[in-house]
Design a protein around this motif. Sequence first.
Motif, PDB file in Angstrom:
ATOM      1  N   LEU A 132      -1.665 -12.236 -11.337  1.00 29.12           N
ATOM      2  CA  LEU A 132      -2.024 -12.156  -9.617  1.00 29.12           C
ATOM      3  C   LEU A 132      -1.286 -10.754  -9.423  1.00 29.12           C
ATOM      4  CD1 LEU A 132      -2.827 -13.073  -6.949  1.00 29.12           C
ATOM      5  CD2 LEU A 132      -0.424 -14.309  -6.851  1.00 29.12           C
ATOM      6  N   LEU A 133      -0.274 -10.246  -9.894  1.00 33.43           N
ATOM      7  CA  LEU A 133       0.271  -8.904  -9.337  1.00 33.43           C
ATOM      8  C   LEU A 133      -0.381  -7.857  -9.720  1.00 33.43           C
ATOM      9  CD1 LEU A 133       3.978 -10.407  -9.479  1.00 33.43           C
ATOM     10  CD2 LEU A 133       2.538 -10.373  -7.631  1.00 33.43           C
ATOM     11  N   SER A 134      -0.130  -6.686  -9.099  1.00 33.42           N
ATOM     12  CA  SER A 134      -0.480  -5.460  -9.354  1.00 33.42           C
ATOM     13  C   SER A 134       0.803  -4.755 -10.114  1.00 33.42           C
ATOM     14  CB  SER A 134      -0.599  -4.570  -8.149  1.00 33.42           C
ATOM     15  OG  SER A 134       0.451  -4.272  -7.401  1.00 33.42           O
ATOM     16  N   GLN A 163       3.539  -4.216  -8.388  1.00 33.54           N
ATOM     17  CA  GLN A 163       4.355  -5.228  -8.171  1.00 33.54           C
ATOM     18  C   GLN A 163       5.227  -5.833  -9.327  1.00 33.54           C
ATOM     19  OE1 GLN A 163       1.268  -7.250  -6.407  1.00 33.54           O
ATOM     20  NE2 GLN A 163       1.900  -7.062  -4.362  1.00 33.54           N
ATOM     21  N   VAL A 216      -0.018 -17.308  -4.066  1.00 29.39           N
ATOM     22  CA  VAL A 216       1.321 -17.671  -4.218  1.00 29.39           C
ATOM     23  C   VAL A 216       1.721 -18.939  -3.824  1.00 29.39           C
ATOM     24  CG1 VAL A 216       4.005 -17.029  -4.478  1.00 29.39           C
ATOM     25  CG2 VAL A 216       1.890 -15.243  -4.909  1.00 29.39           C
ATOM     26  N   ASP A 245      -4.199 -12.508   0.850  1.00 31.20           N
ATOM     27  CA  ASP A 245      -4.798 -13.366  -0.130  1.00 31.20           C
ATOM     28  C   ASP A 245      -3.583 -13.770  -1.368  1.00 31.20           C
ATOM     29  OD1 ASP A 245      -7.100 -13.051   1.015  1.00 31.20           O
ATOM     30  OD2 ASP A 245      -8.054 -11.499  -0.101  1.00 31.20           O
ATOM     31  N   GLN A 246      -2.991 -12.626  -1.644  1.00 32.95           N
ATOM     32  CA  GLN A 246      -1.806 -13.098  -2.575  1.00 32.95           C
ATOM     33  C   GLN A 246      -0.875 -14.180  -1.990  1.00 32.95           C
ATOM     34  OE1 GLN A 246      -0.252  -8.747  -3.218  1.00 32.95           O
ATOM     35  NE2 GLN A 246      -0.940  -8.982  -5.276  1.00 32.95           N
ATOM     36  N   LEU A 264       3.444  -8.973  -0.465  1.00 30.91           N
ATOM     37  CA  LEU A 264       2.113  -9.380  -0.689  1.00 30.91           C
ATOM     38  C   LEU A 264       0.987  -9.323   0.345  1.00 30.91           C
ATOM     39  CD1 LEU A 264       3.406 -12.861  -2.119  1.00 30.91           C
ATOM     40  CD2 LEU A 264       2.930 -10.842  -3.593  1.00 30.91           C
TER      41      LEU A 264
END
Length: 522
Positions: free
Chosen positions: A199-201, A204, A69, A64-65, A61
């Motif tokens: 939130l995730l790419s 990810q 989380v 920021d992630q 992560l």
Amino acid sequence: MSLKVSLLTQTLTVALLTTVVLAQPSGRRGGGGFSSMMSGGGMTPDYMLRDLQKFNDAFDLSEDQLMIVEQILRDYDESFREASDASQEGIGGSFRSMRGSEDDPASQKRDALRQRYRDVQDKLDAARKLGEDADTAKMQENLQNEMNTIREEMQAVRAEQWQSAERQSAFEEISLLIQDQLRLKKQMKNELEGDLVVLLSEEQLALWPALQRQLIRDRLLPRGRLSGETVDVMALVDQQEFDADVLATLSPALDEWDVQVASALTAREDYIVETQGVLMSSMTTMDVSGGIDVMKTQGSLSESVRSINDLAIENIVLLLPSELSKAFDDEAKQRGYPRIFRTTRVERAYEAAQELEGLEADILSAIVDLEMAIVIELAYANEHILSETHRWESQENLDRMNRFAQRMSGGSSERAASPIREAEDAKRVIEDTYLEQLKMLLTEEQIEALGGLETSKDRESNRDREGRGAGSGYSDRGGRGGFEGGREEFIKRFDKNGDGEINEEERVAIREYFRNGGGRPN
């Protein structure tokens, strides 16, 4: 309601308690006690704040992630705790309403019956010490009949209390509270996972299923109730520190286990949680057949998890190089079935005996030969116990709940025949035989140096070891590599004074027998 139905209903109560205890993680924060137990998996969060490190390790992560989380997990943790505490309070209140007061006529009658039962039990115990004449036997019979009558009255009182409108209403309230908590738990899980997906790419997200399976394993594997059900095969392989080539060979088997065990664990957990309402309904409606079916299905789902673990370990053993396979197989068996495959007292005794100072060469050779024989005997015995465990363990767990329910109702709680216990007892017969044979080879000083080499008979003299071993496929024959004819025949051969024991002079004759090559395994 019949006494039989009352007994089965109490069995369902015990089953529900057992199920929900298994659904609780150890050391869970907040709440606890009976109400927490009854709500079972509904009070167990799917995610915890401590999972943050696993998310970071899996997704790498960004800063920021990581902050987001952490906040998502923190919000989930606080909200879940508030909801579970409220549910526990409501469930606890419903249970407290079921207890009644000391002035309740049914409670007073039950207490009076308990006192009568204890008084008659004391009289019966005293009568058994008077002798065995006809009058005493008749008195004992009358007292036993009186105890049986009191027991039936106690069961009738329990059945009456169980049918009371207050208790049935309380169970209905508890069932509704549990169902509400389960629905809320599912909703909170879906919301958390939805927030993470946003939130995730894409890269990810591709790693998300693997992390989910890891979290499922970490959370649910330790809750297994059967032998072999709690083994984390992935962690077991990691601990071996195999080189890259070996790990590449094992990768397909590990990937297959990962997917299969996560699915089986989820099915087991979902069923345990979802059927708590069914068990509650079985208790309130007296539909005991449905509750018994639930318990059997729970056992089958646990067996499925165990079978997946066992099959994965078998496949890994086949894939490993020969110089690694046996050590891994031994460790896996000890990890999954420690009661069966742990090192025994007799094995440790033979190892220690070979380290004794001043041991004569012929005696050492005889000990080594006997040790080789016992390895074969114990391997066969262990496989027999393992087979019986796979076949009967789940059923015997259900039998134990039935016995507990019988004790609750004042009925008989005698154990049914246990194939697993019989196989274990047969193994102890083998161990005792080889300990006796080792003692015959050593002097009194050497035996003392090894701690006395007490057998199970020596340690548990109040138990009839020979009777317990009967009918299990073994006999006191000294093993395939032991003395021909077993211990009794061997002692008879060297017991010159006929006292049934081997003294030092007779022990010298035994050692001479071995020096001349007698008693060696072929």
